[in-house]
Design a protein around this motif. Structure first.
Motif, mmCIF file in Angstrom:
data_model
loop_
_atom_site.group_PDB
_atom_site.id
_atom_site.type_symbol
_atom_site.label_atom_id
_atom_site.label_comp_id
_atom_site.label_asym_id
_atom_site.label_seq_id
_atom_site.Cartn_x
_atom_site.Cartn_y
_atom_site.Cartn_z
ATOM 1 N N GLU A 195 -90.604 31.847 105.268
ATOM 2 C CA GLU A 195 -91.214 31.014 104.220
ATOM 3 C C GLU A 195 -90.125 30.606 103.222
ATOM 4 O OE1 GLU A 195 -91.796 32.296 100.915
ATOM 5 O OE2 GLU A 195 -90.424 33.821 101.685
ATOM 6 N N ILE A 240 -93.111 41.005 97.296
ATOM 7 C CA ILE A 240 -93.765 40.755 98.593
ATOM 8 C C ILE A 240 -94.334 42.052 99.192
ATOM 9 C CG2 ILE A 240 -93.383 40.009 100.993
ATOM 10 C CD1 ILE A 240 -93.081 37.617 99.239
ATOM 11 N N HIS A 249 -97.490 41.842 96.957
ATOM 12 C CA HIS A 249 -98.411 40.897 97.615
ATOM 13 C C HIS A 249 -99.128 41.510 98.824
ATOM 14 C CE1 HIS A 249 -99.880 37.020 99.034
ATOM 15 N NE2 HIS A 249 -99.221 37.151 100.172
ATOM 16 N N ALA A 289 -103.052 42.385 99.388
ATOM 17 C CA ALA A 289 -103.758 41.620 100.424
ATOM 18 C C ALA A 289 -104.409 42.543 101.460
ATOM 19 C CB ALA A 289 -102.787 40.672 101.119
ATOM 20 N N PHE A 320 -108.263 38.232 107.828
ATOM 21 C CA PHE A 320 -108.505 36.996 108.585
ATOM 22 C C PHE A 320 -107.230 36.603 109.318
ATOM 23 C CE2 PHE A 320 -108.143 36.213 103.913
ATOM 24 C CZ PHE A 320 -106.822 35.777 103.890
HETATM 25 C C1 HEM Z 1 -97.013 30.472 98.680
HETATM 26 C C2 HEM Z 1 -97.828 31.500 98.742
HETATM 27 C C3 HEM Z 1 -97.632 32.683 99.639
HETATM 28 C C4 HEM Z 1 -96.474 33.236 100.111
HETATM 29 C C5 HEM Z 1 -95.046 32.803 99.832
HETATM 30 C C6 HEM Z 1 -96.854 34.348 100.944
HETATM 31 C C7 HEM Z 1 -95.960 35.160 101.611
HETATM 32 C C8 HEM Z 1 -96.309 36.226 102.411
HETATM 33 C C9 HEM Z 1 -95.365 37.051 103.136
HETATM 34 C C10 HEM Z 1 -93.858 36.889 103.124
HETATM 35 C C11 HEM Z 1 -96.085 37.983 103.793
HETATM 36 C C12 HEM Z 1 -95.526 39.105 104.704
HETATM 37 C C13 HEM Z 1 -95.480 38.668 106.138
HETATM 38 C C14 HEM Z 1 -96.639 39.117 106.978
HETATM 39 O O1 HEM Z 1 -97.184 40.204 106.783
HETATM 40 O O2 HEM Z 1 -97.021 38.367 107.895
HETATM 41 C C15 HEM Z 1 -97.488 37.753 103.513
HETATM 42 C C16 HEM Z 1 -98.540 38.486 104.009
HETATM 43 C C17 HEM Z 1 -99.856 38.243 103.737
HETATM 44 N N1 HEM Z 1 -100.365 37.285 102.903
HETATM 45 FE FE1 HEM Z 1 -99.289 35.912 101.873
HETATM 46 N N2 HEM Z 1 -98.224 34.445 100.960
HETATM 47 C C18 HEM Z 1 -98.738 33.446 100.179
HETATM 48 C C19 HEM Z 1 -100.068 33.184 99.921
HETATM 49 C C20 HEM Z 1 -101.112 33.949 100.398
HETATM 50 C C21 HEM Z 1 -102.500 33.693 100.104
HETATM 51 C C22 HEM Z 1 -103.046 32.535 99.255
HETATM 52 C C23 HEM Z 1 -103.222 34.655 100.745
HETATM 53 C C24 HEM Z 1 -104.713 34.895 100.817
HETATM 54 C C25 HEM Z 1 -105.596 34.515 99.927
HETATM 55 C C26 HEM Z 1 -102.283 35.517 101.447
HETATM 56 C C27 HEM Z 1 -102.630 36.592 102.223
HETATM 57 C C28 HEM Z 1 -101.742 37.370 102.925
HETATM 58 C C29 HEM Z 1 -102.137 38.436 103.828
HETATM 59 C C30 HEM Z 1 -103.579 38.851 104.172
HETATM 60 C C31 HEM Z 1 -100.965 38.992 104.324
HETATM 61 C C32 HEM Z 1 -100.843 40.139 105.344
HETATM 62 C C33 HEM Z 1 -100.951 41.461 104.678
HETATM 63 C C34 HEM Z 1 -100.816 42.584 105.712
HETATM 64 O O3 HEM Z 1 -101.565 42.577 106.695
HETATM 65 O O4 HEM Z 1 -99.956 43.449 105.541
HETATM 66 N N3 HEM Z 1 -101.013 35.053 101.202
HETATM 67 N N4 HEM Z 1 -97.584 36.679 102.660
#
Ligand code: HEM
Length: 486
Positions: A223, A306, A348, A352, A373
């Motif tokens: 990203e 993160i 984050h 999440a 999801f």
């Molecule tokens: C620009 C905004 C965002 C960035 C830069 C971002 C970035 C990331 C990154 C780097 C990961 C770790 C990689 C992975 O586990 O696959 C992650 C995981 C995740 N993100 Fe985001 N994300 C963003 C927005 C969101 C939003 C809006 C939601 C939900 C409302 C969300 C939900 C999740 C979930 C559910 C995970 C996996 C958590 C887990 O199973 O460990 N993210 N995100």
């Protein structure tokens, strides 16, 4: 009932089934294929379902083509239904997608991927019923715009979301979206032209979002801040290579489980999220100084926002960056870090999916898991990748896309409750998700109390530019009024 994943399919049978479907243009639901029972059920099911849900489409180039139905088409009885029937054979179903992926080497990945989704307003003007499911329909039918305050998007004086682009603020004219993807840019242009030609006189495109997936040497998407994304990706096919572990929500969490024409349908949440790459880097630098002062690990300071190092290594004991096989990146929980000395509670990924018993919140694990999801995001404003970090335009970010069966109980639960609560995943953490809501945490400051780090001022790192809730129809749904007439 939905068949039980993971699916193991014989590719020769898949090809024969798809050929039979093409030869006999009948509904996959009504067509009895000449195969053994387990495969037959699974193939019928997969041929009903749009692609990109159970398995990412995987193409590096995509265009999201947001459209409204033409007034003349709305006025003419049956015109939109005929269009839906006509384009149903252009939509890539999950079985076709599986077959394309298995044959990628032979046809050089030349096949486009196409998917169509519709808003509640789109269904209304097309005079098609809203999904009959008892759960999951409320948020969809109200639409994302009406929910922007709940989702935490700042409002302007007119109570409209301040930073949203006009096309998303005007959701009465936002009826649907095509997602077209291809292995090459020229292939994408050709595939989009076909969609435009077939849609002439029926749909009018009101916005195009150019999307990309940029992969590092290990094949992982990155990203714009430079972190590996898409690690916690479900895999529903057992004979797929599964390099990064398995986190598979049950299909009931992803698809509608109805017996009717809504069977094999889903909802898609789409958000255009601009990322402040310079702001993130500046915050990382101030964090680096604090880490140095406390003699803590200085590598990838943004990992604390993160919850993973840049290469995806989780912040739990027993894992070290650069040293983990990809297959292990999801194979962890936070049970051994109940004191949050490895990974802040408010990181984050911990907000999440906090992967620990929330004893003091009394939220049972089943409820935590049932909010998960399928994420299928892509980048906008990204040009290329250098040293595993995307090179981006001034305006860049994430086109967040997620499939689920109940927007209120899943996406809105994370976005509105967990990310925006200072008491989650434990009471008194006093910090919102720093990535999405950092400036709204205590006094606009970021702290990591368990390590005595901070407070450090934190500005906005992500700005929502718009989005919509979509219904993802099945193949039978696309063709159903025509079949009833015939
Ligand atoms: C620009 C905004 C965002 C960035 C830069 C971002 C970035 C990331 C990154 C780097 C990961 C770790 C990689 C992975 O586990 O696959 C992650 C995981 C995740 N993100 Fe985001 N994300 C963003 C927005 C969101 C939003 C809006 C939601 C939900 C409302 C969300 C939900 C999740 C979930 C559910 C995970 C996996 C958590 C887990 O199973 O460990 N993210 N995100």
């Amino acid at each position: 009932m939905l068949p039980k994943p993971p699916f193991k399919l014989n590719i020769a049978d898949v090809d024969a089934y798809l050929a039979a479907l093409r030869a006999k243009p009948m509904s996959p639901l009504s067509y009895p294929p000449p195969f053994g029972q387990p495969d037959r059920q699974v193939m019928r099911f997969l041929a009903e379902l749009q692609g990109n849900i159970l398995k990412p489409h995987g193409r590096p180039f995509a265009r999201l083509m947001v459209f409204k139905f033409e007034d003349a088409a709305i006025a003419e009885v049956g015109k939109i239904d005929v269009y839906m029937e006509k384009i149903s054979s252009d939509v890539t179903n999950a079985l076709q997608q599986y077959s394309d992926a298995r044959h990628k080497c032979e046809d050089n990945g030349e096949k486009p991927f196409r998917s169509i989704v519709l808003t509640a307003q789109g269904l209304r003007v097309a005079k098609r019923a809203l999904p009959a499911e008892s759960v999951g329909v409320d948020s969809f039918s109200s639409g994302m715009l009406k929910k922007h305050v709940l989702l935490g998007d700042p409002s302007d004086g007119d109570q409209l979301p301040r930073d949203w682009e006009d096309v998303y603020k005007n959701d009465g004219s936002l009826h649907g979206m095509w997602l077209v993807a291809h292995a090459t840019e020229s292939g994408l242009a050709g595939a989009c032209r076909e969609v435009e030609e077939k849609g002439r006189e029926v749909i009018q495109f009101i916005q195009f979002e150019e999307a990309k997936i940029l992969r590092d040497d290990g094949g992982f998407a990155r990203e714009p801040f430079g972190f590996r994304d898409g690690i916690s990706m479900p895999e529903y096919f057992v004979d797929e290579e599964s390099p990064h572990g398995l986190i598979n929500p049950p299909l009931e969490q992803v698809l509608m489980n109805s017996d009717g024409v809504d069977r094999c349908c889903s909802f898609l949440v789409f958000r255009k999220l601009e990322q402040n790459v310079d702001g993130f880097r500046a915050f990382e630098e101030s964090l680096r100084i604090s880490l140095r002062e406390k003699e803590l690990d200085e590598r990838d300071p943004g990992r604390l926002l993160i919850g993973r190092y840049r290469d995806g290594t989780p912040l739990v004991s027993g894992f070290s960056p650069g040293g983990e096989p990809d297959g292990k990146l999801n194979d962890f929980d936070f049970k051994k870090d109940m004191g949050a000395r490895g990974c802040p509670f408010h990181a984050h990924i911990r907000k999440a999916f906090f992967r620990q018993p929330a004893v003091d919140r009394g939220i049972p694990p089943i409820q935590q898991e049932s909010a998960q999801f399928i994420r299928r995001g892509m980048l906008f404003g990204a040009r290329s990748i250098r040293d595993s970090v995307p090179v981006c335009d001034a305006k860049a970010g994430l086109l967040f896309m997620a499939y689920m069966s109940d927007i209120g109980r899943q996406f809105e639960k994370l976005q509105a409750e967990w990310f925006q609560s200072g008491d989650f995943p434990v009471m008194g953490v006093n910090q919102l998700d720093p990535l999405l809501f950092g400036p709204r945490s205590a006094g606009g400051e970021w702290s990591w109390a368990e390590r005595g780090l901070g407070p450090l001022p934190i500005g906005p790192l992500v700005t929502p530019l718009g989005g919509a809730y979509f219904f993802v129809p099945s193949m039978s749904w696309l063709r159903s009024p025509i079949e009833r007439l015939g």
